[in-house]
Design a protein around this motif. Structure first.
Motif, PDB file in Angstrom:
ATOM      1  N   THR A  58       0.853  -1.189   0.000  1.00 26.48           N
ATOM      2  CA  THR A  58       0.000   0.000   0.000  1.00 26.48           C
ATOM      3  C   THR A  58       0.885   1.234   0.000  1.00 26.48           C
ATOM      4  OG1 THR A  58      -0.089   0.184   2.398  1.00 26.48           O
ATOM      5  CG2 THR A  58      -1.727  -1.231   1.346  1.00 26.48           C
ATOM      6  N   GLU A  59       0.301   2.334  -0.426  1.00 29.49           N
ATOM      7  CA  GLU A  59       1.087   3.571  -0.490  1.00 29.49           C
ATOM      8  C   GLU A  59       1.563   3.980   0.885  1.00 29.49           C
ATOM      9  OE1 GLU A  59       0.634   8.220  -1.911  1.00 29.49           O
ATOM     10  OE2 GLU A  59      -0.871   6.743  -2.466  1.00 29.49           O
ATOM     11  N   GLY A  60       0.691   3.818   1.889  1.00 31.10           N
ATOM     12  CA  GLY A  60       1.087   4.168   3.242  1.00 31.10           C
ATOM     13  C   GLY A  60       2.174   3.275   3.785  1.00 31.10           C
ATOM     14  N   GLY A  61       2.284   2.061   3.228  1.00 29.27           N
ATOM     15  CA  GLY A  61       3.281   1.129   3.721  1.00 29.27           C
ATOM     16  C   GLY A  61       4.573   1.154   2.955  1.00 29.27           C
ATOM     17  N   GLY A  62       4.673   1.975   1.963  1.00 27.75           N
ATOM     18  CA  GLY A  62       5.910   2.043   1.198  1.00 27.75           C
ATOM     19  C   GLY A  62       5.655   1.799  -0.270  1.00 27.75           C
ATOM     20  N   ALA A  63       6.670   1.371  -0.964  1.00 25.56           N
ATOM     21  CA  ALA A  63       6.543   1.148  -2.395  1.00 25.56           C
ATOM     22  C   ALA A  63       5.655  -0.044  -2.678  1.00 25.56           C
ATOM     23  CB  ALA A  63       7.939   0.924  -3.007  1.00 25.56           C
ATOM     24  N   GLU A  64       5.140  -0.106  -3.896  1.00 24.38           N
ATOM     25  CA  GLU A  64       4.295  -1.219  -4.298  1.00 24.38           C
ATOM     26  C   GLU A  64       5.012  -2.539  -4.036  1.00 24.38           C
ATOM     27  OE1 GLU A  64       0.835  -2.915  -5.623  1.00 24.38           O
ATOM     28  OE2 GLU A  64       1.252  -0.790  -5.340  1.00 24.38           O
ATOM     29  N   GLY A  65       4.326  -3.417  -3.313  1.00 24.12           N
ATOM     30  CA  GLY A  65       4.929  -4.694  -2.985  1.00 24.12           C
ATOM     31  C   GLY A  65       5.929  -4.608  -1.858  1.00 24.12           C
ATOM     32  N   ARG A  69       4.701  -1.615   7.153  1.00 21.94           N
ATOM     33  CA  ARG A  69       5.255  -0.541   7.967  1.00 21.94           C
ATOM     34  C   ARG A  69       4.439  -0.397   9.244  1.00 21.94           C
ATOM     35  NH1 ARG A  69       8.559   3.305   7.140  1.00 21.94           N
ATOM     36  NH2 ARG A  69       7.228   4.740   8.321  1.00 21.94           N
ATOM     37  N   THR A  70       5.102   0.005  10.318  1.00 27.50           N
ATOM     38  CA  THR A  70       4.405   0.274  11.568  1.00 27.50           C
ATOM     39  C   THR A  70       4.925   1.593  12.152  1.00 27.50           C
ATOM     40  OG1 THR A  70       6.025  -0.953  12.907  1.00 27.50           O
ATOM     41  CG2 THR A  70       4.096  -2.172  12.097  1.00 27.50           C
ATOM     42  N   TYR A  71       4.064   2.202  12.951  1.00 29.41           N
ATOM     43  CA  TYR A  71       4.436   3.429  13.659  1.00 29.41           C
ATOM     44  C   TYR A  71       3.773   3.379  15.028  1.00 29.41           C
ATOM     45  CZ  TYR A  71       4.682   8.430  14.869  1.00 29.41           C
ATOM     46  OH  TYR A  71       4.908   9.632  15.502  1.00 29.41           O
ATOM     47  N   ALA A  72       4.575   3.430  16.077  1.00 28.89           N
ATOM     48  CA  ALA A  72       4.060   3.354  17.443  1.00 28.89           C
ATOM     49  C   ALA A  72       4.004   4.746  18.059  1.00 28.89           C
ATOM     50  CB  ALA A  72       4.934   2.436  18.289  1.00 28.89           C
ATOM     51  N   LEU A  73       2.972   5.000  18.843  1.00 28.24           N
ATOM     52  CA  LEU A  73       2.821   6.280  19.519  1.00 28.24           C
ATOM     53  C   LEU A  73       1.967   6.095  20.765  1.00 28.24           C
ATOM     54  CD1 LEU A  73       0.326   8.455  17.400  1.00 28.24           C
ATOM     55  CD2 LEU A  73       0.691   6.035  17.026  1.00 28.24           C
ATOM     56  N   GLY A  74       2.062   7.031  21.698  1.00 32.55           N
ATOM     57  CA  GLY A  74       1.288   6.967  22.918  1.00 32.55           C
ATOM     58  C   GLY A  74      -0.168   7.303  22.675  1.00 32.55           C
ATOM     59  N   VAL A  75      -1.036   6.938  23.636  1.00 39.54           N
ATOM     60  CA  VAL A  75      -2.458   7.193  23.440  1.00 39.54           C
ATOM     61  C   VAL A  75      -2.759   8.693  23.389  1.00 39.54           C
ATOM     62  CG1 VAL A  75      -3.281   5.013  24.385  1.00 39.54           C
ATOM     63  CG2 VAL A  75      -2.827   6.898  25.933  1.00 39.54           C
ATOM     64  N   ASP A  76      -2.014   9.494  24.132  1.00 35.39           N
ATOM     65  CA  ASP A  76      -2.242  10.934  24.072  1.00 35.39           C
ATOM     66  C   ASP A  76      -1.820  11.482  22.707  1.00 35.39           C
ATOM     67  OD1 ASP A  76       0.449  10.331  24.703  1.00 35.39           O
ATOM     68  OD2 ASP A  76       0.779  12.313  25.582  1.00 35.39           O
ATOM     69  N   GLN A  77      -0.736  10.939  22.147  1.00 37.84           N
ATOM     70  CA  GLN A  77      -0.291  11.360  20.818  1.00 37.84           C
ATOM     71  C   GLN A  77      -1.312  10.946  19.754  1.00 37.84           C
ATOM     72  OE1 GLN A  77       3.467   9.206  21.402  1.00 37.84           O
ATOM     73  NE2 GLN A  77       4.538  11.100  20.845  1.00 37.84           N
ATOM     74  N   ALA A  78      -1.839   9.726  19.881  1.00 43.07           N
ATOM     75  CA  ALA A  78      -2.828   9.256  18.912  1.00 43.07           C
ATOM     76  C   ALA A  78      -4.094  10.101  18.964  1.00 43.07           C
ATOM     77  CB  ALA A  78      -3.162   7.789  19.185  1.00 43.07           C
ATOM     78  N   ALA A  79      -4.516  10.479  20.173  1.00 46.24           N
ATOM     79  CA  ALA A  79      -5.710  11.316  20.314  1.00 46.24           C
ATOM     80  C   ALA A  79      -5.503  12.664  19.631  1.00 46.24           C
ATOM     81  CB  ALA A  79      -6.045  11.502  21.788  1.00 46.24           C
ATOM     82  N   ASN A  80      -4.337  13.254  19.812  1.00 51.35           N
ATOM     83  CA  ASN A  80      -4.047  14.538  19.159  1.00 51.35           C
ATOM     84  C   ASN A  80      -3.963  14.387  17.646  1.00 51.35           C
ATOM     85  OD1 ASN A  80      -3.941  16.157  21.507  1.00 51.35           O
ATOM     86  ND2 ASN A  80      -1.831  15.518  21.909  1.00 51.35           N
ATOM     87  N   ILE A 188       2.769  10.049   6.702  1.00 48.95           N
ATOM     88  CA  ILE A 188       1.970   9.510   5.595  1.00 48.95           C
ATOM     89  C   ILE A 188       1.221   8.260   6.051  1.00 48.95           C
ATOM     90  CG2 ILE A 188       2.131   8.350   3.356  1.00 48.95           C
ATOM     91  CD1 ILE A 188       4.311  10.333   2.603  1.00 48.95           C
ATOM     92  N   LEU A 189       1.898   7.394   6.789  1.00 50.14           N
ATOM     93  CA  LEU A 189       1.256   6.187   7.291  1.00 50.14           C
ATOM     94  C   LEU A 189       0.112   6.533   8.235  1.00 50.14           C
ATOM     95  CD1 LEU A 189       1.087   3.133   7.671  1.00 50.14           C
ATOM     96  CD2 LEU A 189       2.936   3.312   9.363  1.00 50.14           C
ATOM     97  N   LEU A 190       0.367   7.452   9.160  1.00 52.77           N
ATOM     98  CA  LEU A 190      -0.653   7.849  10.124  1.00 52.77           C
ATOM     99  C   LEU A 190      -1.832   8.514   9.423  1.00 52.77           C
ATOM    100  CD1 LEU A 190      -1.345   7.972  13.123  1.00 52.77           C
ATOM    101  CD2 LEU A 190       0.046  10.036  13.308  1.00 52.77           C
ATOM    102  N   ALA A 191      -1.564   9.365   8.447  1.00 54.94           N
ATOM    103  CA  ALA A 191      -2.632  10.032   7.709  1.00 54.94           C
ATOM    104  C   ALA A 191      -3.468   9.036   6.917  1.00 54.94           C
ATOM    105  CB  ALA A 191      -2.045  11.089   6.775  1.00 54.94           C
ATOM    106  N   SER A 192      -2.821   8.018   6.364  1.00 52.88           N
ATOM    107  CA  SER A 192      -3.560   7.029   5.571  1.00 52.88           C
ATOM    108  C   SER A 192      -4.570   6.276   6.426  1.00 52.88           C
ATOM    109  CB  SER A 192      -2.590   6.055   4.903  1.00 52.88           C
ATOM    110  OG  SER A 192      -1.967   5.215   5.864  1.00 52.88           O
ATOM    111  N   ALA A 193      -4.247   6.071   7.708  1.00 53.68           N
ATOM    112  CA  ALA A 193      -5.192   5.418   8.612  1.00 53.68           C
ATOM    113  C   ALA A 193      -6.270   6.386   9.068  1.00 53.68           C
ATOM    114  CB  ALA A 193      -4.451   4.843   9.816  1.00 53.68           C
TER     115      ALA A 193
END
Length: 331
Positions: A58-65, A69-80, A188-193
């Motif tokens: 997927t585009e959010g996960g990088g190049a085709e194929g 990708r993963t991105y970890a963040l705290g719950v307060d960061q995710a809420a913001n 980009i990954l976070l925005a795609s979600a």
């Protein structure tokens, strides 16, 4: 005069060793005490967290194929982050604008609504009252701060085609203009979600605190939806349901329509747009679950529950194909 016998080297070394052991013990005891205090006070970083996961290809996960990708963040960061994305939706901004805003906030504040910074800088975007961004109180409001960022970004002609770091810099005018680029993949990954393009991509473990364990308030949940997404998020007649039996022990579920009119002319959106809107709302609910006591989210045959994440679940009576996102509150 009594004669003083000097300490032997071995005795001095032994005492020094003892002092070192005692000092190490004190440090470990202090660390243990700190961790205990953090646990008892409900430290979000120690007790919970969120993760965005994109499948490879997927585009959010990088190049085709490409690899996942993963991105970890705290719950307060995710809420913001969820608020930043929702405000973007309310302003009719595209996913690229949301990615630019998220990369900026990651760089400026690590997605935390801080009350300090360089000179009079404050908040998620480190905006400055002295530079006309608003009052200190306004800037500390994530909805206001995100709205002001998008307002300035929208004035930049062709910002969607600019390199992300250049678009962010034209808004921020930072002393480190290239700093935003390092956060582009995660943004980009976070925005795609958070804009709903990648389904079931955001998971959060709700914080283990007295607040999170308290019953949820349907009116507060609806109010936060309207604050972040704007009045159009709920039906015009205000008839967003609260499902469940009456009484203090009832399961309360706020039902939000996933249908979204186009930003340009209000025409009916197609099924693909509705599906994406549904995931946008569902991921927002997951990211805000800890603060709003949401313990279950249903959308498109997928169910998220606190502590277990997303799963496919088709149960009798489940309304998963009705164009509605169901957000159940703890009771």
């Amino acid at each position: 005069m009594p004669r003083t016998t000097p300490s032997s080297p071995s005795r001095v070394h032994g005492r020094r060793r003892l002092y070192q052991v005692l000092a190490a013990f004190v440090v470990l005891a202090a660390l243990a005490g700190y961790l205990a205090v953090q646990y008892l006070s409900g430290s979000r970083d120690l007790l919970s967290g969120c993760e965005v996961r994109s499948p490879g290809g997927t585009e959010g996960g990088g190049a085709e194929g490409g690899e996942e990708r993963t991105y970890a963040l705290g719950v307060d960061q995710a809420a913001n982050a969820a608020t930043i994305a929702a405000v973007g939706a309310a302003h009719g901004m595209p996913e690229r604008a949301v990615a630019i805003a998220l990369a900026t906030a990651i760089q400026e504040s690590r997605l935390r609504n801080i009350d300090y910074g360089d000179r009079d800088s404050l908040g998620l975007f480190q905006q400055r009252p002295s530079q006309g961004w608003g009052t200190s109180r306004q800037i500390k409001d994530p909805v206001y701060a995100a709205g002001k960022f998008y307002e300035h970004l929208a004035k930049i002609s062709g910002y969607e085609e600019l390199p992300l770091t250049e678009a962010a810099q034209r808004v921020q005018r930072s002393g480190f203009p290239e700093a935003y680029a390092q956060h582009e993949p995660d943004a980009i990954l976070l925005a795609s979600a958070l804009t709903g393009r990648i389904p079931a991509a955001l998971n959060c473990a709700a914080p283990v605190t007295a607040t999170a364990a308290a019953p949820g308030d349907p009116d507060r949940l609806r109010a936060e939806l309207v604050r972040d997404f704007g009045k159009g998020v709920l039906p015009a007649d205000g008839a967003a349901e609260t499902a469940g039996a009456a009484g203090p022990a009832a399961t309360r579920t706020v039902v939000v329509p996933a249908h979204a009119a186009t930003a340009d002319d209000g025409a009916a959106a197609d099924a693909t747009t509705d599906a994406r809107r549904g995931w946008e709302l569902a991921h927002w609910a997951v990211a805000r679950a800890g603060g709003l006591s949401v313990d279950r989210v249903d959308w498109a045959g997928q169910v998220w529950t606190a502590g277990t994440g997303w799963r496919t679940e088709q149960t009798e009576g489940a309304e998963t194909d009705t164009g509605e996102v169901r957000m159940r509150l703890a009771q």
